[in-house]
Design an enzyme around this catalytic site. Sequence first.
Site, PDB file in Angstrom:
ATOM      1  N   ASP A   1      10.617  -0.933 -28.825  1.00  0.00           N
ATOM      2  CA  ASP A   1      11.868  -0.230 -28.572  1.00  0.00           C
ATOM      3  C   ASP A   1      13.190  -0.812 -28.020  1.00  0.00           C
ATOM      4  O   ASP A   1      14.308  -0.486 -28.009  1.00  0.00           O
ATOM      5  CB  ASP A   1      11.787   1.136 -28.030  1.00  0.00           C
ATOM      6  CG  ASP A   1      11.220   2.462 -29.109  1.00  0.00           C
ATOM      7  OD1 ASP A   1      11.110   2.123 -30.149  1.00  0.00           O
ATOM      8  OD2 ASP A   1      10.583   3.265 -28.832  1.00  0.00           O
TER       9      ASP A   1
ATOM     10  N   ASN B   1       3.621   8.572 -30.651  1.00  0.00           N
ATOM     11  CA  ASN B   1       4.594   8.493 -29.073  1.00  0.00           C
ATOM     12  C   ASN B   1       3.827   8.685 -28.034  1.00  0.00           C
ATOM     13  O   ASN B   1       4.718   9.131 -27.005  1.00  0.00           O
ATOM     14  CB  ASN B   1       5.674   8.987 -29.518  1.00  0.00           C
ATOM     15  CG  ASN B   1       6.818   8.232 -30.095  1.00  0.00           C
ATOM     16  OD1 ASN B   1       6.881   6.957 -30.045  1.00  0.00           O
ATOM     17  ND2 ASN B   1       7.666   8.849 -31.099  1.00  0.00           N
TER      18      ASN B   1
ATOM     19  N   ASP C   1      14.934   8.639 -39.845  1.00  0.00           N
ATOM     20  CA  ASP C   1      13.826   8.726 -38.994  1.00  0.00           C
ATOM     21  C   ASP C   1      13.714   9.963 -38.360  1.00  0.00           C
ATOM     22  O   ASP C   1      13.816  10.860 -38.954  1.00  0.00           O
ATOM     23  CB  ASP C   1      14.538   7.694 -37.466  1.00  0.00           C
ATOM     24  CG  ASP C   1      13.350   7.165 -36.788  1.00  0.00           C
ATOM     25  OD1 ASP C   1      12.645   7.614 -35.992  1.00  0.00           O
ATOM     26  OD2 ASP C   1      12.842   5.841 -37.158  1.00  0.00           O
ATOM     27  N   ASP C   2      13.073  10.350 -37.131  1.00  0.00           N
ATOM     28  CA  ASP C   2      12.833  11.440 -36.480  1.00  0.00           C
ATOM     29  C   ASP C   2      13.890  12.420 -36.724  1.00  0.00           C
ATOM     30  O   ASP C   2      15.035  12.476 -36.905  1.00  0.00           O
ATOM     31  CB  ASP C   2      12.519  11.184 -35.106  1.00  0.00           C
ATOM     32  CG  ASP C   2      11.652  12.188 -34.360  1.00  0.00           C
ATOM     33  OD1 ASP C   2      11.459  13.261 -35.006  1.00  0.00           O
ATOM     34  OD2 ASP C   2      11.442  12.068 -33.075  1.00  0.00           O
TER      35      ASP C   2
ATOM     36  N   ARG D   1       6.240  13.272 -23.677  1.00  0.00           N
ATOM     37  CA  ARG D   1       7.231  13.216 -24.545  1.00  0.00           C
ATOM     38  C   ARG D   1       7.417  14.635 -25.086  1.00  0.00           C
ATOM     39  O   ARG D   1       7.358  14.966 -26.264  1.00  0.00           O
ATOM     40  CB  ARG D   1       7.220  12.215 -25.527  1.00  0.00           C
ATOM     41  CG  ARG D   1       8.670  11.987 -26.138  1.00  0.00           C
ATOM     42  CD  ARG D   1       8.695  11.132 -27.379  1.00  0.00           C
ATOM     43  NE  ARG D   1      10.156  10.935 -27.867  1.00  0.00           N
ATOM     44  CZ  ARG D   1      10.631  10.630 -29.035  1.00  0.00           C
ATOM     45  NH1 ARG D   1       9.671  10.692 -29.989  1.00  0.00           N
ATOM     46  NH2 ARG D   1      11.780  10.527 -29.307  1.00  0.00           N
TER      47      ARG D   1
ATOM     48  N   CYS E   1       3.892   2.028 -36.200  1.00  0.00           N
ATOM     49  CA  CYS E   1       4.739   2.261 -34.773  1.00  0.00           C
ATOM     50  C   CYS E   1       4.046   2.958 -33.999  1.00  0.00           C
ATOM     51  O   CYS E   1       3.332   3.874 -34.331  1.00  0.00           O
ATOM     52  CB  CYS E   1       6.206   3.007 -35.302  1.00  0.00           C
ATOM     53  SG  CYS E   1       7.114   3.129 -33.948  1.00  0.00           S
TER      54      CYS E   1
ATOM     55  N   LYS F   1       7.373   5.588 -42.042  1.00  0.00           N
ATOM     56  CA  LYS F   1       7.460   4.443 -40.670  1.00  0.00           C
ATOM     57  C   LYS F   1       6.289   5.595 -39.883  1.00  0.00           C
ATOM     58  O   LYS F   1       6.705   6.986 -39.802  1.00  0.00           O
ATOM     59  CB  LYS F   1       8.641   4.713 -40.026  1.00  0.00           C
ATOM     60  CG  LYS F   1       8.516   4.151 -38.608  1.00  0.00           C
ATOM     61  CD  LYS F   1       9.909   4.046 -37.894  1.00  0.00           C
ATOM     62  CE  LYS F   1      10.020   3.878 -36.383  1.00  0.00           C
ATOM     63  NZ  LYS F   1      11.209   3.802 -35.828  1.00  0.00           N
ATOM     64  N   TRP F   2       5.224   5.263 -39.351  1.00  0.00           N
ATOM     65  CA  TRP F   2       4.129   6.199 -39.075  1.00  0.00           C
ATOM     66  C   TRP F   2       4.104   5.858 -37.550  1.00  0.00           C
ATOM     67  O   TRP F   2       3.744   4.960 -37.019  1.00  0.00           O
ATOM     68  CB  TRP F   2       2.845   5.701 -39.587  1.00  0.00           C
ATOM     69  CG  TRP F   2       1.523   6.410 -39.295  1.00  0.00           C
ATOM     70  CD1 TRP F   2       1.077   6.940 -37.902  1.00  0.00           C
ATOM     71  CD2 TRP F   2       0.630   6.902 -40.244  1.00  0.00           C
ATOM     72  NE1 TRP F   2      -0.040   7.476 -38.167  1.00  0.00           N
ATOM     73  CE2 TRP F   2      -0.357   7.645 -39.595  1.00  0.00           C
ATOM     74  CE3 TRP F   2       0.554   7.121 -41.556  1.00  0.00           C
ATOM     75  CZ2 TRP F   2      -1.314   8.395 -40.130  1.00  0.00           C
ATOM     76  CZ3 TRP F   2      -0.458   7.652 -42.245  1.00  0.00           C
ATOM     77  CH2 TRP F   2      -1.236   8.232 -41.354  1.00  0.00           C
ATOM     78  N   ASP F   3       4.453   6.901 -36.692  1.00  0.00           N
ATOM     79  CA  ASP F   3       4.759   6.577 -35.328  1.00  0.00           C
ATOM     80  C   ASP F   3       3.483   7.592 -34.428  1.00  0.00           C
ATOM     81  O   ASP F   3       2.727   8.083 -35.043  1.00  0.00           O
ATOM     82  CB  ASP F   3       5.932   7.345 -34.980  1.00  0.00           C
ATOM     83  CG  ASP F   3       6.727   6.550 -33.916  1.00  0.00           C
ATOM     84  OD1 ASP F   3       6.023   5.857 -32.855  1.00  0.00           O
ATOM     85  OD2 ASP F   3       7.929   6.664 -33.674  1.00  0.00           O
TER      86      ASP F   3
ATOM     87  N   TRP G   1      10.541   9.344 -41.671  1.00  0.00           N
ATOM     88  CA  TRP G   1       9.475   8.954 -40.441  1.00  0.00           C
ATOM     89  C   TRP G   1       8.346   9.887 -40.248  1.00  0.00           C
ATOM     90  O   TRP G   1       8.693  11.099 -40.601  1.00  0.00           O
ATOM     91  CB  TRP G   1      10.469   8.992 -39.235  1.00  0.00           C
ATOM     92  CG  TRP G   1       9.923   9.000 -37.780  1.00  0.00           C
ATOM     93  CD1 TRP G   1       9.906   7.759 -37.331  1.00  0.00           C
ATOM     94  CD2 TRP G   1       9.323   9.915 -37.090  1.00  0.00           C
ATOM     95  NE1 TRP G   1       9.393   7.804 -35.879  1.00  0.00           N
ATOM     96  CE2 TRP G   1       8.966   9.415 -35.741  1.00  0.00           C
ATOM     97  CE3 TRP G   1       9.127  11.382 -37.071  1.00  0.00           C
ATOM     98  CZ2 TRP G   1       8.718  10.038 -34.535  1.00  0.00           C
ATOM     99  CZ3 TRP G   1       8.782  12.143 -36.119  1.00  0.00           C
ATOM    100  CH2 TRP G   1       8.380  11.464 -34.779  1.00  0.00           C
TER     101      TRP G   1
END
Length: 729
Positions: A553, A485, A373-374, A448, A531, A481-483, A416
């Site tokens: 989440d 935020n 992930d990130d 964020r 995401c 995984k395409w976020d 990610w």
Amino acid sequence: MITFNQKTKVFTLDNGSITYSFLLNEEGFLETLYYGPHLNEELSKESLRGGDIDNCSTEYFDTDSNKEKTFPDHFKSTTASLEIATHGYLDKRGAPIIIQNPTGSYQTSFIFSSYQIFDGIKELKDLPGIRTKKKDCETLEITLQEQEAPVKLVYSLTIFTGFDVISKSFQIINEGEESLHLLRAFSLELDLLSSSYTLNHFDGVWANERNWNRNPVVQGEQRISSNYGRSSHEENPFVFLSSTDASMTTGEVIGFNLIYSGNFTFRTFSDYSKSLRILYGLNDEDFDYQLAPRQKFETPIALMFYSSCGVDGLSVVCQQFIKKHIINQQIDHNYKPIIFNSWEGCLFDFNTDKIISYIKDSEKIGSELFVLDDGWFGRRNDDYDGLGDWHVNSSKIDLHRVIDYCHQEKLKFGIWFEPEMVNPNSDLFKKHPEYVLGYNHKAMTISRHQLVLDFSNPEVVDCIYQQMVLFLDEYPVDYIKWDHNRSIGEHYSSYYPFSQQGEIYHRLVLGYYSLLSRLTKRYPQILFEGCASGGARFDLGTLYYCPQIWASDESDPLQRISIQYNTSLGYPLSTIGSHVNNNPLTSYKTKAMIAFFGTYGYEMNPNNLKTSEVEELSEIKELYHQYHQSVVEDGVVYHLMNPNISDFVALESVSSNQESALLLLMNKLKDHDHYYSLKLLGLKDEYQYQNDLDNQVHSGQYYRLVGLRFSRSWFNEFNCRIIKIIKKK
Ligand code: GLA
């Protein structure tokens, strides 16, 4: 399926199960006649107006003859049920399209000019649509002309074989020599004669998405909408109206969804007449699209789902339609591996050895796809830096070693991305500060620690595309995984002039789709999961490209089960990203059973799992291999007991051949000496099924009418159980 009766001037869309019809009146307006279960009798103008014909006139002053005239068709615009209402005249209930023409006038009124009927549906140029073969549906395309300005409107309605679904959309074409302004471009109008409905919608917030809300449709206006620049946590584009006497299994329910990922508005309006106007489409807040000469604007496609079998009837239509006609089946129909995601286990704190130890231990619980992930790119060691710099941070991680290790262990590997965002500390921002929304503003909202890239500017999209391609051509990944935020604050783009700032919200979404569609075409083997700070972009536009979306989440099993239950009213379980994490509220087994009713995967520190916990999870892993594909991925889910209104939950998923079903039961509170009979749905009456609760064999009809008998005192608080109901050979 679609007919036009030249004598009565009635258009009818009918698939044998539902009928939708409207009249072309003598003035060239389209008046809605009927929407509901299949009707044998053909409707006409007379059936529409009953005995009230003489009371329905509308007068106007005709400037050609300098005389007052009456619409010959006795068409009364202030109360008529219309397909496309006028704007700027006497009907004040709201119109789907508003144009400000070059004279400055807001008058918008479209008159019929021609129609065509054809098999299939036309693809949209820049927007996701419906995946069909010609035989799957039929389209009626009506061309209309604006009365005062040279503007053409194309109104498309498509009806589907085997699904009680109708889609609607518009195209607006400027045929004049001057630019005009499109101030509203909704996708759908539906006028109903009754407003006795409950409005069901799904609101929420980060980590508490899609709460099922029910409000009576009231006199006046109600809006369910997002102006967050994405479909949002706050409201989901899936909305439905249930007649006031409808239940989960009986009564009329009409569902709506939009194949779109940005701002939307679903609006109901009812007045003293108690009829109902529904409008649905792009949110018109700050929307002002400049349409240059010969330019065309296409609206997203809106879907109407019909059920006369209550809320679960509607849910089945939605789930099956989305699976067949929205999701890319090429990817989705392959076996979906069990995912292990690194995020909740180690956040940004990892190195190569730690990740390899994660992979090793994740295999013990059956992980088949490891997702980093990130934190793997740029200077990303916390959330202050890195977004925008999509190259591997090789001082932190040897990604080739990690991927090689995965592949050597026969695991797939995923990664990610958050392509639409940038940190002010990143190299990209330092080089191209003009790439962000709100550029040059004195204060830019940070959320964020990140700013939003201006995806309305094709150069920005291209820059991210090039970076991603460079990465993906070097590193063989199987999953992304395409976020996304944060929501959009400033929707100002320095790339566009003053006159086009009202286009930015929509152009951002087009930028998102253009990047997604280029990447999914170039890398067809990669499974994309959507995401957005959890589930803030759970919508059909995203599902068109990404067969699954991270739902939330929040993994507290109690809250999670409500999120999954509510989401699955409008979307198939196969799309609902759900993992087991280390939340201490319940056992791993319970959490795994809940995650099983979604895509299934893990998100924890696997080094800390005790042997007994590995054993618990291994049990569910076995169940996954046996039944997840046929019963959950390809099946249909029924909502038997609702966690929102009871302290017990029951979800039943049935395979498409109706030979196996799994029933998820969960106690929120213990209940003593109370015996239940839970009536099952979706089984075949004439098949015999054995259940593994009491091992008895009964017919599908028995389970439907008598039900499965059990006592909740067998379960403790938060205990869960999956019961198998399998056809006897
Ligand atoms: C969002 C996602 C999480 C995780 C983090 C990483 O919050 O919803 O699953 O990917 O971003 O920053």
